[in-house]
Design a protein around this motif. Structure first.
Motif, short mmCIF file in Angstrom:
data_model
loop_
_atom_site.label_atom_id
_atom_site.label_comp_id
_atom_site.label_asym_id
_atom_site.label_seq_id
_atom_site.Cartn_x
_atom_site.Cartn_y
_atom_site.Cartn_z
N GLN A 328 -115.53 -11.80 -91.85
CA GLN A 328 -115.25 -12.10 -93.24
C GLN A 328 -114.82 -10.85 -93.99
N LEU A 329 -114.03 -11.09 -95.02
CA LEU A 329 -113.57 -10.00 -95.87
C LEU A 329 -114.77 -9.28 -96.47
N ARG A 330 -114.76 -7.95 -96.38
CA ARG A 330 -115.81 -7.13 -97.00
C ARG A 330 -115.13 -6.19 -97.99
N MET A 331 -115.30 -6.49 -99.26
CA MET A 331 -114.56 -5.75 -100.28
C MET A 331 -115.45 -5.51 -101.49
N GLN A 332 -115.43 -4.29 -101.99
CA GLN A 332 -116.12 -3.97 -103.23
C GLN A 332 -115.13 -3.24 -104.13
N LEU A 333 -114.81 -3.84 -105.26
CA LEU A 333 -113.87 -3.25 -106.21
C LEU A 333 -114.65 -2.34 -107.16
N ASP A 334 -114.13 -1.14 -107.36
CA ASP A 334 -114.84 -0.18 -108.20
C ASP A 334 -113.89 0.42 -109.22
N THR A 335 -114.45 1.17 -110.16
CA THR A 335 -113.67 1.78 -111.23
C THR A 335 -114.22 3.16 -111.53
N ASP A 336 -113.38 3.99 -112.14
CA ASP A 336 -113.83 5.33 -112.54
C ASP A 336 -114.60 5.32 -113.85
N GLY A 337 -114.81 4.14 -114.43
CA GLY A 337 -115.55 4.04 -115.70
C GLY A 337 -114.61 4.04 -116.89
N PHE A 338 -115.14 3.58 -118.01
CA PHE A 338 -114.35 3.48 -119.24
C PHE A 338 -115.30 3.50 -120.42
N ALA A 339 -115.11 4.44 -121.33
CA ALA A 339 -116.08 4.64 -122.41
C ALA A 339 -115.79 3.79 -123.64
N ALA A 340 -114.50 3.53 -123.95
CA ALA A 340 -114.16 2.80 -125.18
C ALA A 340 -114.46 1.31 -125.03
N ALA A 341 -114.50 0.62 -126.19
CA ALA A 341 -114.84 -0.81 -126.18
C ALA A 341 -113.65 -1.69 -125.81
N THR A 342 -112.42 -1.30 -126.18
CA THR A 342 -111.24 -2.14 -125.99
C THR A 342 -110.23 -1.45 -125.07
N LEU A 343 -109.80 -2.17 -124.01
CA LEU A 343 -108.82 -1.61 -123.07
C LEU A 343 -107.39 -1.97 -123.47
N LEU A 344 -107.21 -3.20 -124.01
CA LEU A 344 -105.86 -3.70 -124.28
C LEU A 344 -105.91 -4.59 -125.51
N ARG A 345 -104.87 -4.46 -126.34
CA ARG A 345 -104.81 -5.32 -127.53
C ARG A 345 -103.38 -5.81 -127.73
N MET A 346 -103.24 -7.11 -128.01
CA MET A 346 -101.93 -7.69 -128.37
C MET A 346 -102.03 -8.19 -129.81
N GLU A 347 -101.05 -7.80 -130.61
CA GLU A 347 -101.06 -8.15 -132.03
C GLU A 347 -99.75 -8.86 -132.41
N ASP A 348 -99.86 -10.15 -132.74
CA ASP A 348 -98.73 -10.95 -133.22
C ASP A 348 -97.53 -10.86 -132.27
N VAL A 349 -97.80 -10.95 -130.97
CA VAL A 349 -96.76 -10.75 -129.96
C VAL A 349 -95.92 -12.01 -129.79
N GLY A 350 -94.60 -11.80 -129.71
CA GLY A 350 -93.67 -12.90 -129.43
C GLY A 350 -92.77 -12.52 -128.28
N PHE A 351 -92.36 -13.54 -127.46
CA PHE A 351 -91.47 -13.23 -126.33
C PHE A 351 -90.63 -14.45 -125.98
N ALA A 352 -89.37 -14.18 -125.61
CA ALA A 352 -88.47 -15.19 -125.06
C ALA A 352 -87.50 -14.50 -124.13
N TYR A 353 -87.20 -15.15 -122.99
CA TYR A 353 -86.17 -14.62 -122.10
C TYR A 353 -84.80 -14.89 -122.71
N GLU A 354 -83.81 -14.14 -122.29
CA GLU A 354 -82.47 -14.23 -122.88
C GLU A 354 -81.93 -15.66 -122.82
N ASP A 355 -81.44 -16.13 -123.96
CA ASP A 355 -80.84 -17.48 -124.09
C ASP A 355 -81.81 -18.61 -123.75
N GLN A 356 -83.12 -18.37 -123.90
CA GLN A 356 -84.09 -19.42 -123.63
C GLN A 356 -85.01 -19.61 -124.82
#
Length: 610
Positions: A328-356
């Motif tokens: 069976q797969l034996r995997m442990q995902l780890d990280t170097d740590g992160f001190a801040a509360a928020t990693l990513l933020r999207m604000e009022d984001v809009g998206f459309a591909y060309e001519d769609q």
């Protein structure tokens, strides 16, 4: 009884796939063929339908092959056919008649019509009417509408359809023909939640018999009446769905372990008795000298010793094998740590591909430390696009995507396009600084790449193997934000469960797109709903809580108390996630242990509510 299979076996390139496979398919069954990747499930289905010969054994098809229908993982069909023609082509005689009538009508319009041509047209038309061809055409169109195919795509070439559309097109073809026995190979692949719900209802209500392969545990639970587990040395039948199968397998394992332990204890006692009688005989025989009576008495110990040896032979003849765990797969995902509360933020984001058409225009949400956000919605709603915006692969047309400077993203693409196809699996690891061959091979063994398999070119791997290579990249990435697009699509159930386990213990944040409902249930504490009709919206709870909002009944007192306790635990978890990371390593460790404990309790609540 529709099919009888006895002792069939199959090799592929000199490697044994399976042998001594014996089973029956009964009328009205919903039989799920289950097993690990590479054990030969698709090969067995192709052997059942006569498209691939077995190397040995016997198969009796008690139902004519003309009354069978099948759905393949990769549809092999004339690529020039349109969607509508593909669906109609499943009913071969009517489709050929329709095409010949259309061709004859065109020729009659373009040239002088002779008596021979008129007679042929009259003959074809009479046969077409006799088979109720025009009702058949209406039925085909009705099936396409039922599967939410807009009439605008009916004339699109089948080869240009998406994976999900091709699956639905094959299902529509089967719906039109309604064969008595349907064989489905991975019918749930590429389907969104609405299509999965429809497919479940269709399989349950189908008037014939259904045999299928699927790794979707929820689908198996809701549709299967029987599970047939395929292994290299045969197969075994289990009644019910995946939950019943799993409980029975655990009981079998515990029983076999207990019997094996008892057998080994009995063996040790017998061996000890044999050693003892042998010593007694040697001592008594030596002490007896030439005294016949004493010599005869000492031989009794030999008789007793032989009796114990016979007992060991019987034990060996009927021995219980030591329980053998599959690799069976034996995997442990780890990280170097992160001190801040928020990693990513999207604000009022809009998206459309060309001519769609615009996919979304006012999307706002954040990924905080420890979040597990699952993105749910139908195909085409923009879920994969959202992940590409989150990783910076795409830029929004409007709004802002802010990624914290310390955020380290590990990205798993659905198409697996970032893998280097020309490299071998081993070479891809040896390029890492300080990596030795022995260490690399140890790690690859944990990811189910033993021995000579490490020398395979990545481009030659199966999709399931490529998925494991992609997880290998995440293993070394030390990311604090995992962005995962359909990470378990091509994995077998046991490997999916190991991935779930690794994600549950992962200390970073996860942004996930998947149609695997087990994975969402186990791994998400918040949901981002993208229905493709209105703007995306956040649901601040688990998948079970989201589904419970549609209940038509009030919660019982016990359920309400359980929900209250779960919400209390989630609130405490959110508080810990939002708190500043302690500087003291011991306090950091204590914090992570508390977070893991809370996650486990919340997960246990989810299991109890299933």
């Amino acid at each position: 009884m529709l099919v009888k299979v006895k002792n069939v076996n199959k090799e592929w390139d000199g490697v044994k796939l399976f042998e001594q496979v014996t089973f029956e398919v009964k009328e009205g069954e919903r039989l799920a063929l289950f097993g690990r990747n590479g054990v030969g499930k698709t090969t067995l289905l192709q052997g059942l339908t006569g498209r691939l010969p077995f190397d040995g054994g016997d198969i009796q098809r008690l139902l004519p092959i003309e009354e069978w229908g099948w759905l393949d993982q990769q549809a092999q069909m004339d690529s020039s056919l349109t969607l509508l023609e593909f669906v109609q082509a499943g009913t071969a005689e009517l489709f050929c008649l329709k095409r010949e009538l259309a061709d004859l009508t065109l020729r009659m319009q373009e040239q002088e019509t002779g008596e021979k041509m008129l007679n042929r047209y009259s003959e074809l038309f009479e046969r077409y009417a006799q088979l109720d061809g025009y009702s058949w055409e209406i039925k085909a169109e009705r099936c396409l509408r039922k599967l939410n195919f807009d009439s605008k795509v009916w004339n699109v070439p089948f080869s240009q359809l998406s994976g999900g559309q091709k699956t639905k097109a094959q299902l529509a073809s089967l719906m039109v023909r309604e064969p008595k026995l349907v064989v489905l190979d991975e019918p749930t692949n590429h389907l969104d939640s609405a299509a999965l719900d429809w497919l479940e209802q269709w399989v349950k209500a189908y008037p014939g018999t259904v045999v299928y392969v699927s790794h979707d545990r929820t689908f198996i639970d809701r549709t299967a009446t029987t599970i047939l587990e395929l292994e290299r040395n045969g197969c075994r039948r289990y009644p019910g769905g995946y939950t019943e199968y799993r409980a029975q397998k655990e009981l079998e394992l515990r029983t076999q372990e207990a019997l094996y332990k008892k057998q080994e204890q009995e063996r040790e006692k017998l061996l000890e008795s044999i050693r003892m009688y042998s010593e007694w005989f040697q001592q008594a025989h030596k002490a007896a000298g030439q005294h016949d009576f004493l010599r005869s008495k000492s031989k009794k110990n030999v008789s007793r010793m032989h009796a114990k040896e016979s007992a060991i032979e019987r034990l060996d003849r009927d021995k219980v094998q030591k329980p053998r765990e599959e690799a069976q797969l034996r995997m442990q995902l780890d990280t170097d740590g992160f001190a801040a509360a928020t990693l990513l933020r999207m604000e009022d984001v809009g998206f459309a591909y060309e001519d769609q058409v615009t996919l979304f225009s006012h999307l706002s949400f954040s990924v905080d430390r420890g979040d597990r956000i699952a993105v749910l919605g139908p195909n085409g709603a923009g879920k994969s696009t959202l992940l590409k915006l989150a990783t910076g692969s795409l830029a929004p047309i409007t709004g802002k995507v802010s990624i914290h400077p310390q955020t380290r993203i590990g990205y798993f693409e659905q198409e697996l396009g970032k893998l280097e196809n020309e490299e071998t699996i081993l070479d891809s690891l040896l390029m890492l600084p300080g990596m030795t061959q022995s260490h690399a091979r140890t790690i690859l063994g944990c990811f189910l790449f033993p021995k000579e398999e490490v020398f395979k070119r990545i481009g030659d791997l199966s999709m399931g193997e490529k998925c494991r290579v992609a997880f290998l990249k995440l293993f070394f990435g030390k990311a604090n934000l995992l962005v995962l697009d359909e990470p378990t699509n091509y994995l077998d159930v046991s490997t999916r469960e190991k991935v779930e386990e690794a994600l549950q213990h992962y200390p970073g944040a996860v942004l996930l797109v998947t149609h695997d409902r087990y994975l969402v249930r186990k791994g998400a504490n918040r949901l981002l709903i993208m229905d493709g009709k209105s703007e995306p919206s956040l649901f601040p709870g688990t998948y079970d809580e989201y589904c419970s909002k549609d209940r038509s009944r009030a919660l019982t007192t016990e359920e309400q108390l359980g929900q209250n306790e779960r919400e209390r635990l989630q609130l405490r978890l959110a508080q810990l996630m939002g708190s500043a990371q302690p500087e003291d390593p011991a306090e950091q460790q204590q914090l992570m242990q508390e977070i893991r404990r809370l996650r486990k309790q919340i997960s246990d609540f989810a299991d109890e509510s299933q």
